[in-house]
Write a protein that holds these residues in place. Structure first.
Motif, PDB file in Angstrom:
ATOM      1  N   ARG A  22       0.830  -1.195   0.000  1.00 12.74           N
ATOM      2  CA  ARG A  22       0.000   0.000   0.000  1.00 12.74           C
ATOM      3  C   ARG A  22       0.868   1.249   0.000  1.00 12.74           C
ATOM      4  NH1 ARG A  22      -4.693  -0.752   4.614  1.00 12.74           N
ATOM      5  NH2 ARG A  22      -5.196  -2.928   4.244  1.00 12.74           N
ATOM      6  N   GLU A  63     -18.919  -0.389  -9.175  1.00 12.40           N
ATOM      7  CA  GLU A  63     -17.653  -1.098  -9.374  1.00 12.40           C
ATOM      8  C   GLU A  63     -17.896  -2.556  -9.765  1.00 12.40           C
ATOM      9  OE1 GLU A  63     -14.901   1.356  -6.127  1.00 12.40           O
ATOM     10  OE2 GLU A  63     -15.761  -0.603  -5.612  1.00 12.40           O
ATOM     11  N   ASP A 251      -7.772  -4.867  -7.805  1.00 12.70           N
ATOM     12  CA  ASP A 251      -8.724  -4.134  -6.971  1.00 12.70           C
ATOM     13  C   ASP A 251     -10.028  -3.982  -7.742  1.00 12.70           C
ATOM     14  OD1 ASP A 251      -6.975  -3.566  -4.738  1.00 12.70           O
ATOM     15  OD2 ASP A 251      -5.968  -2.126  -6.047  1.00 12.70           O
ATOM     16  N   THR A 254     -10.758   2.182  -8.211  1.00 12.14           N
ATOM     17  CA  THR A 254      -9.704   3.117  -7.823  1.00 12.14           C
ATOM     18  C   THR A 254     -10.287   4.352  -7.133  1.00 12.14           C
ATOM     19  OG1 THR A 254      -9.815   4.159 -10.023  1.00 12.14           O
ATOM     20  CG2 THR A 254      -8.211   2.388  -9.719  1.00 12.14           C
ATOM     21  N   PRO A 257      -7.987   6.063  -3.133  1.00 11.92           N
ATOM     22  CA  PRO A 257      -6.527   5.924  -3.262  1.00 11.92           C
ATOM     23  C   PRO A 257      -5.907   5.259  -2.036  1.00 11.92           C
ATOM     24  CG  PRO A 257      -7.234   8.109  -3.954  1.00 11.92           C
ATOM     25  CD  PRO A 257      -8.435   7.452  -3.335  1.00 11.92           C
ATOM     26  N   GLY A 260      -7.888   0.991  -2.996  1.00 12.63           N
ATOM     27  CA  GLY A 260      -8.527   0.333  -4.128  1.00 12.63           C
ATOM     28  C   GLY A 260      -9.915   0.894  -4.341  1.00 12.63           C
ATOM     29  N   GLY A 261     -10.879   0.017  -4.446  1.00 13.54           N
ATOM     30  CA  GLY A 261     -12.254   0.442  -4.659  1.00 13.54           C
ATOM     31  C   GLY A 261     -13.059   0.482  -3.378  1.00 13.54           C
TER      32      GLY A 261
END
Length: 289
Positions: A22, A63, A251, A254, A257, A260-261
Motif C-alpha cells: 500500500r 464497481e 482491486d 480506484t 486511493p 482500491g475500490g
C-alpha cells in the motif's frame, strides 16, 4: 489478489523496510477521512448515516457492474440502485421484515428488467449476477440499518465500524511485522496466520472496551464479538479475493486511493453486519426490544 484486509504477509523494499503493497500515507489519510465522515454522520444525526451508506453501496455496485463486464456479464444497474435505496430506507424505518420484502422486490425487479431487455442464456446469466449483487451489497448492508434503527443505534454502528477498523489495523501491523505463514495462499497469498492473530487481539480488545464504555456490558461479550467479527471479516475478504481472482482484477476500483475500490473496503463489513446485528440483539435485549 486482495489488499483490503489487514492479515497480510510482509514484503521488503530494497532497503529492507517492510511494506505490504500500500501507499501507506495516502491509505492512512483516506482511512481517517472515511472515519471522520462516518463519525460525523452518526454524531450530527444518525439518519445522516443512511446517506453515507447509500453512497457507499451505490459506488460498490457500480464497481461490481464494471468488473462483471470483463466476463461479458451486464447487470441492470439502474433498478439495482433504486432497489438499494428501498432496501436501506425500509430496513431502517420498518425492520427485518421490510428488509426481506425489499430485497425480494429488488431481486424480482432486476430479473424482470433484464428479461424485458432481451431473453436467452445471456439474460439468465445477467439476471443471476444482478440477484447476487443485490444480496451481496444492499441486503447485507440492510443489517447495518437495522442496527442504526435501535434507540442506541449510533453506538451500535460505531462499534461495528470500529471492530472492522481494529481487525484491519491489527492484522496489517502483525502481518507486516511478523507475517510468515500464508493463511490461504491459493486465494490471497498476502494474508497470514500471524496477521489473523493480530486482528483477533486488537478486535477483541476494542470489542471489550466498546461493550463496557458504550453499553455498560460485559467485556467477555465484547471479546466474543470482536473474535466473531474477525472471522466473518476474514471470510468476507477472502470471498472478494476469490471473486477478483476469477475476474483477473487486483482491486475492484480506484475510487479510494491507497485502498482500491469502495467494495474493497466494504467486503469484510458486509459479511460481518448480520453477525454483529444478531449478537448485539442478544447481548443487549432490553435496549433492542
Amino acid at each position: 489478489m486482495a489488499q483490503s484486509a489487514g492479515v497480510e504477509i510482509a514484503t521488503h523494499s530494497p532497503s529492507g523496510t517492510p511494506r505490504a503493497g500500500r501507499d501507506l500515507p495516502i491509505a492512512i489519510g483516506v482511512g481517517v477521512a472515511l472515519l471522520l465522515v462516518v463519525a460525523g454522520s452518526l454524531l450530527f444525526r444518525k439518519e445522516g448515516f443512511i446517506l453515507v451508506a447509500l453512497l457507499a453501496c451505490g459506488a460498490a455496485l457500480w464497481e461490481l457492474a464494471h468488473a462483471f463486464v470483463r466476463r461479458g456479464i451486464h447487470i441492470p444497474l439502474l433498478p439495482l440502485l433504486v432497489g438499494t435505496a428501498g432496501i436501506l430506507v425500509s430496513s431502517y424505518t420498518s425492520g427485518p421484515e421490510a428488509l426481506l420484502v425489499a430485497f425480494m422486490l429488488t431481486a424480482g425487479g432486476v430479473v424482470v428488467w433484464r428479461v424485458l431487455d432481451g431473453s436467452g442464456p445471456a439474460a439468465l446469466r445477467d439476471a443471476a449476477a444482478a440477484t447476487f449483487a443485490a444480496a451481496y451489497v444492499p441486503f447485507m448492508a440492510g443489517f447495518v440499518m437495522l442496527m442504526l434503527a435501535q434507540p442506541d443505534g449510533d453506538r451500535r454502528v460505531a462499534l461495528f465500524v470500529l471492530l472492522a477498523v481494529a481487525s484491519d489495523t491489527g492484522g496489517y501491523v502483525a502481518g507486516v511485522l511478523t507475517g510468515r505463514h500464508p493463511l490461504a495462499p491459493s486465494v490471497s497469498p498476502k494474508k497470514t496466520w500471524e496477521g489473523l492473530a493480530g486482528s483477533l487481539v486488537l478486535a477483541g480488545g476494542v470489542g471489550a472496551a466498546g461493550m463496557v464504555v458504550a453499553f455498560g456490558g460485559s467485556p467477555v461479550v465484547g471479546v466474543a464479538l470482536g473474535v466473531a467479527s474477525v472471522l466473518t471479516s476474514t471470510l468476507g475478504d477472502l470471498a472478494e479475493s476469490l471473486l477478483k481472482r476469477d475476474l483477473e482484477l487486483k482491486d475492484m476500483g480506484t475510487l479510494l486511493p491507497g485502498h482500491g475500490g469502495v467494495l474493497d473496503r466494504l467486503d469484510s463489513l458486509l459479511l460481518t453486519a448480520p453477525l454483529v446485528y444478531l449478537l448485539l440483539l442478544v447481548a443487549l435485549p432490553k435496549v433492542a426490544l
